[in-house]
Enzyme design. Structure first.
Site, PDB file in Angstrom:
ATOM      1  N   GLN A 143       0.874  -1.176   0.000  1.00  0.00           N
ATOM      2  CA  GLN A 143       0.000   0.000   0.000  1.00  0.00           C
ATOM      3  C   GLN A 143       0.913   1.229   0.000  1.00  0.00           C
ATOM      4  OE1 GLN A 143      -3.699  -0.677   0.377  1.00  0.00           O
ATOM      5  NE2 GLN A 143      -2.755  -2.601  -0.293  1.00  0.00           N
ATOM      6  N   GLY A 165     -11.815   2.598   3.734  1.00  0.00           N
ATOM      7  CA  GLY A 165     -10.798   1.761   3.126  1.00  0.00           C
ATOM      8  C   GLY A 165      -9.904   2.499   2.146  1.00  0.00           C
ATOM      9  N   HIS A 166      -8.917   1.763   1.633  1.00  0.00           N
ATOM     10  CA  HIS A 166      -7.931   2.375   0.744  1.00  0.00           C
ATOM     11  C   HIS A 166      -8.560   2.817  -0.584  1.00  0.00           C
ATOM     12  CE1 HIS A 166      -6.805  -2.008  -0.644  1.00  0.00           C
ATOM     13  NE2 HIS A 166      -7.998  -1.647  -1.042  1.00  0.00           N
ATOM     14  N   ASN A 167      -8.047   3.918  -1.103  1.00  0.00           N
ATOM     15  CA  ASN A 167      -8.438   4.490  -2.397  1.00  0.00           C
ATOM     16  C   ASN A 167      -9.843   5.075  -2.427  1.00  0.00           C
ATOM     17  OD1 ASN A 167      -5.965   3.466  -3.263  1.00  0.00           O
ATOM     18  ND2 ASN A 167      -6.871   1.681  -4.242  1.00  0.00           N
ATOM     19  N   SER A 204     -11.796   1.758  -2.777  1.00  0.00           N
ATOM     20  CA  SER A 204     -12.026   2.248  -4.144  1.00  0.00           C
ATOM     21  C   SER A 204     -13.458   2.689  -4.401  1.00  0.00           C
ATOM     22  CB  SER A 204     -11.615   1.187  -5.172  1.00  0.00           C
ATOM     23  OG  SER A 204     -10.236   0.890  -5.056  1.00  0.00           O
TER      24      SER A 204
END
EC number: 2.3.1.191
Length: 355
Positions: free
Chosen positions: A216, A257-259, A277
């Protein structure tokens, strides 16, 4: 309520001054010099307090109200007893919020610990390469990593960690126990106790020997005037950035969460989970404990009911609820039908509905 020793009343303002600050109208100029010091709910407001009303359901409480002023719109002014001054506002809720902030400015940001003499507590650990502008306050046992940059007037809370290379703007409040890594933070941001920003996103690839960790290497970008509630977590991006838009307000215990790309002026209530995402537009409101599947797009102005499950894209401007989420009217109609069926079963001990 007994005197609150944590947030003491204001020294006092004239009603004319308060009305001017609120951009509102004092209904009767004879009350211009009445002094107010605090805000309170209608049912226990006393002399010196300001309260507000939004509907006629408060009629009975107003009969015994002892407030020094009531904020309301013109359509409700006839409910207010003649002895109580009226401040007329087209948005009483917002006006009351502004009054509260005026009377209790210290309550707008996390309660902090005094670092003692000077602006930097002796027990704080600050890397020599970090850059702190004037007026930065660093509380006891905070840690600031190499090449971090912190803007003028920002306060770093006790036991908080500011990682290497992190940039924090001006006039921010970072509360005790927060950790900020791999992040760029704008101006006027409020981060409450125990917030975690910039840790790994949750990414693994199944392999013959188990789950293989996916690196990440993105960042978290938090724009100006965002507020993030206690124990919320915002993961850094995998290869893109996680972005929280200007003016967005996030409650306690939210997982992002990520993105994730979140727009401006959103409101995210406690225990919401947003998978990686996801793209969220401007002005989106998400009720408590809602869950959002990754890689979906939520349009501008969408409203999502509490405990909903979002599995697909949602069109701009809609209201949604249920698991899986559907238009709110459909969800409420289905819920009402289920209640009706349950009542029918209760009337038939055998559990069969009437034909």
């Amino acid at each position: 309520m007994e005197q609150n020793v944590f947030f003491l009343p204001h020294e006092g303002l004239k009603l004319a001054e308060l009305a001017e600050f609120l951009g509102a109208e004092l209904a009767n100029s004879d009350h211009a010099d009445v002094i107010v010091r605090s805000v309170a709910p209608i049912n226990r407001a006393r002399a010196g307090d300001v309260c507000y009303i939004l509907s006629r359901r408060t009629r009975d409480e107003l009969l015994t109200c002892q407030a020094s002023a009531v904020i309301c719109d013109k359509g409700l002014a006839d409910l207010v007893p003649q002895h109580i001054p009226i401040i007329l506002s087209s948005n009483p809720h917002a006006a009351f919020a502004m009054a509260g902030g005026l009377f209790y400015p210290a309550a707008l940001r996390p309660v902090t610990i005094s670092p003692g003499e000077g602006e930097i507590a002796p027990s704080a650990v600050i890397d020599p390469s970090a850059k702190l502008e004037k007026g930065v306050i660093v509380e006891p046992l905070a840690v600031i990593g190499a090449h971090a940059e912190i803007g003028e007037g920002t306060r770093i809370g006790a036991h908080s960690i500011i990682g290497p290379g992190v940039k924090i703007g001006r006039g921010c409040s970072i509360a005790a126990g927060a950790s900020i890594l791999c992040a760029l933070i704008g101006n006027g941001v409020i981060i409450h106790n125990g917030v975690r920003i910039g840790q790994d996103g949750f990414g693994y690839a199944p392999g013959p020997r188990g789950m293989i960790k996916i690196v990440q290497i993105g960042r978290v970008i938090i724009q100006d005037n965002v507020e993030i509630g206690a124990n919320t977590t915002i993961d850094r991006g995998a290869m893109d950035d996680t972005v929280i838009g200007e003016g967005t307000k996030i409650d306690n215990q939210v997982q992002i969460g990520h993105n994730v790309q979140m727009g401006r002026h959103c409101a995210i209530v406690a225990q919401v989970g947003i998978a990686g995402s996801t793209k969220i537009g401007n002005g989106v409101q998400i009720g408590g404990q809602a869950g959002i599947k990754g890689h979906v797009t939520i349009g501008d102005g969408v409203q999502i009911a509490a405990k909903s499950g979002i599995m697909t894209d949602l069109a701009a401007g809609g209201q949604y609820g249920g698991i899986p989420a559907r238009p709110l009217k459909d969800y409420l109609r289905e819920a009402a039908q289920q209640v009706s069926k349950s009542k029918l079963r209760g009337r038939n001990p055998g559990g069969k509905e009437n034909d």
